[in-house]
Design an enzyme around this catalytic site. Structure first.
Site, PDB file in Angstrom:
ATOM      1  N   ILE A   1     -35.171  63.711  87.355  1.00  0.00           N
ATOM      2  CA  ILE A   1     -35.328  62.267  87.177  1.00  0.00           C
ATOM      3  C   ILE A   1     -33.976  61.612  87.514  1.00  0.00           C
ATOM      4  CG2 ILE A   1     -37.324  62.016  85.656  1.00  0.00           C
ATOM      5  CD1 ILE A   1     -35.535  62.325  83.235  1.00  0.00           C
TER       6      ILE A   1
ATOM      7  N   THR B   1     -30.893  66.886  86.746  1.00  0.00           N
ATOM      8  CA  THR B   1     -31.843  67.633  87.558  1.00  0.00           C
ATOM      9  C   THR B   1     -31.945  69.003  86.918  1.00  0.00           C
ATOM     10  OG1 THR B   1     -31.292  66.398  89.553  1.00  0.00           O
ATOM     11  CG2 THR B   1     -32.256  68.554  89.931  1.00  0.00           C
TER      12      THR B   1
HETATM   13  N1  GLY Z   1     -31.228  63.106  92.206  1.00  0.00           N
HETATM   14  C1  GLY Z   1     -30.411  64.112  92.762  1.00  0.00           C
HETATM   15  C2  GLY Z   1     -30.864  64.540  94.112  1.00  0.00           C
HETATM   16  O1  GLY Z   1     -32.059  64.520  94.387  1.00  0.00           O
HETATM   17  O2  GLY Z   1     -30.036  64.856  94.915  1.00  0.00           O
END
Ligand code: GLY
Length: 549
Positions: free
Chosen positions: A381, A362
Site C-alpha cells: 500500500i 511493502t
Molecule cells: N510503492 C513502492 C513501489 O511500488 O515501488
C-alpha cells in the site's frame, strides 16, 4: 524367495515415493502468513493457493503493508511456465497530471502520501482472483477463510507491530491530510487480542462472492460513498473497470541461470538485469571482489547511478508508453553504460544522463511447493499503513500509491526517485513501481525465489540476494541477513547502508567522496534450492518466519 521379492518391491516403491515427495518452503513476513501458507500446502494446495491465502492473511496481520486496499505483483513459475500477474493500482478516472501542484505549480507536501487523494484504485482482490482462476486448485473460499477468521477472532498484537502503529499515529498528528487512522488502530496494545470486525465482514463478502465482493455491490458502494464524503476520487466506475493483467515476465540469461523477473510497470526487473550484467562486465577477468569491500560497494554504486538514470527517463506503464525493454537489457547497451566507470573514482552525478539517447514499506513472500512450482509475490500500500485512511464500514486501509507517479518532472518522490513524462499521472495509468519479485532458474528448475519491500531500495535488496546466494554461496538465511547497501543516482553520491559494513570499508568509501547514510532498508524473504535441498530465509530484523517442510 517370495519374502525377499516383497522386500525389494517395497524398497523400490518407498524410494520412488521419496523421490516424488519434494520439499516445500515458505519465507514469509510474519508467522501468521507462514503457518497458513504451510497448512494450505499440507491440505494439497499448490504454491499459488498458498500465496492467495497468505495475501489475505497479511491484509489482517500485517496492516502496514499487507492489504486488500493496495496492489502488487505475483510472479508464478508453474509446470515450467512463467507468468506475471500485475495487480498494481491505477490512477482514478478523475485523476490528472497536476493534481498535486498548488497554484504556483509547486508540489503540495504530503498530499500524495497521506489522506484521501493519495490512493490509487486497489488491485489486490482482482489479482488474487486472476491467479486463482489460472492456477488455483483449492476452492477460493477455503483460501480466504483463514483471513476472515483472524480478522473476526483477532490475533495477539506483537510489540513490533504495536510500536510501529504508535509511531505512525504520532507521525499523523497535526497533519491536515490525516483522516481516521486512530479510530481503527489506537486500541492496538502489545499482548492484547486485536480484532477487526469491519474488515472481517469485507473479507467474508470476498470469500463468498469472489472478485465481485470487492469491486461491485456493497463494498464498492461503501468505498465510493466514503470517497465522495471526503472529496476523494475513487468511484464505483473506477472499481468496476479495474482489471488485473497477466504479462510476460522479463526473462534474461545471467551466467548459467535464467532470471525471471518483473516487467513494467515495475522498474525492478530491468534494473536488476542491468545491475547483475554490469557487475559481471566490470569485474570480468579480474580477481573476485571481496563481499562488501569498498571496491565491491563502489562498483555496484556506480552501476546503480546508471540504472536509476534510465529508470527516471524511460520507465512507466507499458499500457501508456512504449518502454524499450529489449534495448535496456541488451548486454551491449549495458556494456556501453558501464564503459566510463572508474574503479577508484566516483563519477559526476550531473553527467549521468539516461543512456538510450527513477518510512518505505511493502511486503514480500516466497513460496515453493512440492511439485517445484514457485511464487514470488510483492504487495504494497506504498508507505507503512498507506494513506493512513481506513474505509469506514469496510475496515481496510487504502494505499498511497499515487506518490509513485512523478508529481512534477524532476521533483523527487518520497523515495528520492525522479521521473518525467513516462511516469506522469493519467487516468487509469499504473504508477511506476520498484517491486521486483524474482525467480532464478537453472536448467528449467527453480534455483532462487526472492523479493523484498523497501521502495526503490527493493531493487538493491533483490540483486544483492542473488549475488549473495549465487556468487558468494551464502545460505538463504546468511544471504538475507548480510549487510547491504543501495545507491540510486540521487541524492548525489549517497550510499545508504546497513549496520555491519566494516568501519574500514565505510571510511574508504567516505575517502572516495561518498556520503554514507547508515539506515536499514528492506525485509528479504528468499528460498534457495541447494542441490535439491531447499533453504529458506526471512530477515532476522523483521517479524518474518520461514519454514522448509
Ligand atoms: N510503492 C513502492 C513501489 O511500488 O515501488
Amino acid at each position: 524367495m517370495k519374502n525377499s521379492l516383497m522386500l525389494v518391491l517395497s524398497i523400490l516403491v518407498l524410494s520412488a515415493c521419496g523421490e516424488q515427495k519434494q520439499q516445500s518452503a515458505v519465507a514469509m513476513p510474519d508467522a501468521f502468513s507462514a503457518d497458513v501458507a504451510k497448512q494450505i500446502m499440507q491440505d494439497g494446495g499448490n504454491a499459488v493457493d498458498a500465496a492467495i491465502a497468505a495475501q489475505f492473511v497479511l491484509a489482517v496481520t500485517l496492516p502496514e503493508a499487507g492489504n486488500i486496499g493496495g496492489g502488487g505483483f505475483m510472479l508464478v513459475y508453474k509446470d515450467q511456465q512463467a507468468d506475471f500477474i500485475d495487480y498494481r493500482e491505477q490512477a482514478p478516472l478523475a485523476a490528472h497530471r497536476d493534481m498535486y501542484l498548488d497554484e504556483q505549480g509547486n508540489v503540495v507536501p504530503y498530499q500524495s502520501v497521506i489522506g484521501i487523494l493519495s490512493s490509487g484504485v486497489p488491485g489486490t482482490v482482482a489479482g488474487m482472483w486472476l491467479a486463482h482462476e489460472k492456477y488455483g486448485t483449492l476452492p477460493w473460499k477455503d483460501l480466504v477463510e483463514p483471513a476472515v477468521k483472524l480478522a473476526a477472532d483477532g490475533f495477539v498484537m506483537s510489540e513490533k507491530l504495536a510500536g510501529y502503529i504508535s509511531r505512525y499515529s504520532q507521525h499523523l498528528k497535526d497533519n491536515k491530510f490525516a483522516v481516521n487512522f486512530d479510530d481503527y488502530f489506537a486500541s492496538a496494545k502489545t499482548g492484547d487480542v486485536f480484532r477487526q470486525p469491519e474488515l472481517a465482514a469485507t473479507l467474508a463478502l470476498i470469500r463468498d462472492q469472489g472478485r465481485d465482493g470487492f469491486y461491485k455491490g456493497k463494498t464498492a458502494k461503501i468505498i465510493a460513498n466514503f470517497m465522495a464524503h471526503h472529496q476523494g476520487l475513487i468511484s464505483e466506475d473506477d472499481l468496476a473497470q479495474y482489471e488485473a493483467k497477466s504479462r510476460q515476465p522479463i526473462s534474461a540469461k545471467w551466467r548459467e541461470y535464467q532470471v525471471l523477473t518483473s516487467p513494467p510497470p515495475s522498474s525492478g526487473g530491468i534494473a536488476i538485469i542491468q545491475w547483475l550484467t554490469m557487475y559481471d562486465q566490470l569485474t570480468a577477468g579480474k580477481a573476485k571482489l571481496e563481499h562488501n569491500s569498498a571496491p565491491y560497494v563502489h562498483v555496484l554504486a556506480e552501476a546503480g547511478k546508471r540504472v536509476f538514470a534510465d529508470r527516471a527517463e524511460y520507465l512507466g506503464d507499458p499500457d501508456f508508453i512504449k518502454v524499450p525493454v529489449a534495448e535496456l537489457i541488451n548486454p551491449d547497451y549495458i556494456a556501453k553504460r558501464g564503459a566510463d566507470i572508474s574503479m577508484d573514482r566516483i563519477s559526476v552525478t550531473e553527467l549521468i544522463k539516461p543512456g538510450l539517447k527513477e518510512s518505505e514499506e511493502t511486503t514480500h513472500f516466497s513460496i515453493v511447493d512440492k511439485w517445484g512450482n514457485a511464487v514470488s509475490n510483492t504487495t504494497t500500500i506504498n508507505l507503512g499503513f498507506g494513506s493512513g485512511v481506513v474505509v469506514e464500514g469496510a475496515g481496510f486501509l487504502l494505499n498511497d500509491e499515487m506518490d509513485d507517479f512523478s508529481a512534477k518532472p524532476g521533483v523527487a518522490n518520497v523515495f528520492g526517485a525522479v521521473g518525467g513524462e513516462a511516469n506522469e499521472i493519467q487516468p487509469k495509468k499504473r504508477m511506476l513501481s520498484s517491486m521486483t519479485p524474482t525467480i532464478v532458474l537453472k536448467d528449467g528448475k527453480v534455483s532462487v525465489v526472492t523479493g523484498s519491500p523497501g521502495g526503490t531500495t527493493i531493487i538493491s535488496s533483490v540483486y544483492t540476494s542473488i549475488l549473495n546466494t549465487l556468487e558468494f554461496g551464502m545460505s538463504a538465511q546468511e544471504a538475507v541477513d548480510a549487510p547491504r547497501f543501495h545507491h540510486q543516482l540521487l541524492p548525489k553520491d549517497t550510499i545508504r547502508y546497513h549496520q555491519g559494513l566494516t568501519p574500514d570499508v565505510v571510511s574508504a568509501l567516505k575517502k572516495m567522496g561518498y556520503i554514507m547514510d547508515n539506515s536499514r532498508f528492506g525485509d528479504l524473504h528468499t528460498i534457495v534450492d541447494r542441490d535439491g535441498k531447499l533453504e529458506a530465509g526471512s530477515e532476522s530484523s523483521g517479524r518474518g518466519k520461514s519454514i522448509v517442510f
